[in-house]
Design a protein around this motif. Structure first.
Motif, mmCIF file in Angstrom:
data_model
loop_
_atom_site.group_PDB
_atom_site.id
_atom_site.type_symbol
_atom_site.label_atom_id
_atom_site.label_comp_id
_atom_site.label_asym_id
_atom_site.label_seq_id
_atom_site.Cartn_x
_atom_site.Cartn_y
_atom_site.Cartn_z
ATOM 1 N N THR A 17 0.706 -1.000 0.193
ATOM 2 C CA THR A 17 -0.032 0.015 0.009
ATOM 3 C C THR A 17 0.855 1.267 -0.055
ATOM 4 O O THR A 17 2.087 1.187 0.203
ATOM 5 N N ASP A 18 0.224 2.545 -0.262
ATOM 6 C CA ASP A 18 1.089 3.650 -0.205
ATOM 7 C C ASP A 18 1.640 3.858 1.302
ATOM 8 O O ASP A 18 2.573 4.343 1.514
ATOM 9 N N ALA A 19 0.825 3.437 2.333
ATOM 10 C CA ALA A 19 1.369 3.388 3.715
ATOM 11 C C ALA A 19 2.769 2.662 3.864
ATOM 12 O O ALA A 19 3.713 2.941 4.609
ATOM 13 N N ASP A 20 2.765 1.246 3.415
ATOM 14 C CA ASP A 20 3.707 0.466 3.403
ATOM 15 C C ASP A 20 5.082 1.207 2.866
ATOM 16 O O ASP A 20 6.154 1.104 3.192
ATOM 17 N N ARG A 22 5.579 4.488 2.160
ATOM 18 C CA ARG A 22 5.902 5.464 2.972
ATOM 19 C C ARG A 22 6.580 5.144 4.231
ATOM 20 O O ARG A 22 7.610 5.605 4.250
ATOM 21 N N ALA A 23 6.520 4.437 4.692
ATOM 22 C CA ALA A 23 7.027 3.788 5.992
ATOM 23 C C ALA A 23 8.519 3.258 5.520
ATOM 24 O O ALA A 23 9.589 3.274 6.187
ATOM 25 N N ARG A 133 4.135 -0.684 9.554
ATOM 26 C CA ARG A 133 3.569 0.298 9.889
ATOM 27 C C ARG A 133 4.434 1.529 10.666
ATOM 28 O O ARG A 133 4.269 2.623 10.669
ATOM 29 N N SER A 135 7.771 3.622 11.963
ATOM 30 C CA SER A 135 8.571 4.367 11.381
ATOM 31 C C SER A 135 9.462 5.070 12.453
ATOM 32 O O SER A 135 9.042 5.421 13.490
#
Length: 141
Positions: A17-20, A22-23, A133, A135
């Motif tokens: 995902t985009d969250a993955d 970004r992290a 998740r 960071s």
């Protein structure tokens, strides 16, 4: 039903995902600050992140960066415990139904082991997900 169990049975095949992403980028930036990877290596890995599709690919890209992806042993344990949990649930339920059909109806005794193993699977899943998740970079409010 398979879409519900897919993340537990094949955690490395989950789509990024985009969250993955970004992290992962934040972890690469942190690794550069800690001199674990060079800026050019980080930039190459960030380019690879753009085309990566699964968490298995993310693991390959983040090799050598501490706590960037769950260890292979954790994902293997997640898969193994999920498999044992599912088999145990089904076998015990079938035995319970068979006993009930022959007049030996008891309360759902199989729930105790199913819930106990389910708790182990939940802890492993939560631990596995925490790698994707968390960071090291703090975001200013």
């Amino acid at each position: 039903m398979y879409t519900l169990l897919e993340p537990l049975l094949t955690p490395d095949q989950i789509k990024l995902t985009d969250a993955d992403r970004r992290a992962a980028v934040a972890k690469l930036d942190s690794a550069v600050r800690q001199a674990i990877v060079t800026p050019s290596q980080a930039s190459d890995r960030q380019l690879q992140l753009l085309t990566a599709q699964t968490r298995g690919e993310l693991r390959r890209i983040m090799t050598g960066v501490a706590d960037a992806a769950p260890p292979r042993g954790l994902t293997t344990a997640l898969r193994a415990f999920t498999g044992v949990w599912l088999v145990t649930c089904v076998v015990q339920f079938v035995i319970w139904v068979a006993l009930a059909m022959f007049g030996h109806f008891d309360g759902p005794w199989w729930l105790w082991s199913d819930l106990g193993l389910g708790a182990v699977v939940a802890i492993l899943w939560w631990t596995n997900e925490s790698y994707h998740r968390k960071s090291d970079v703090l975001v200013a409010p």
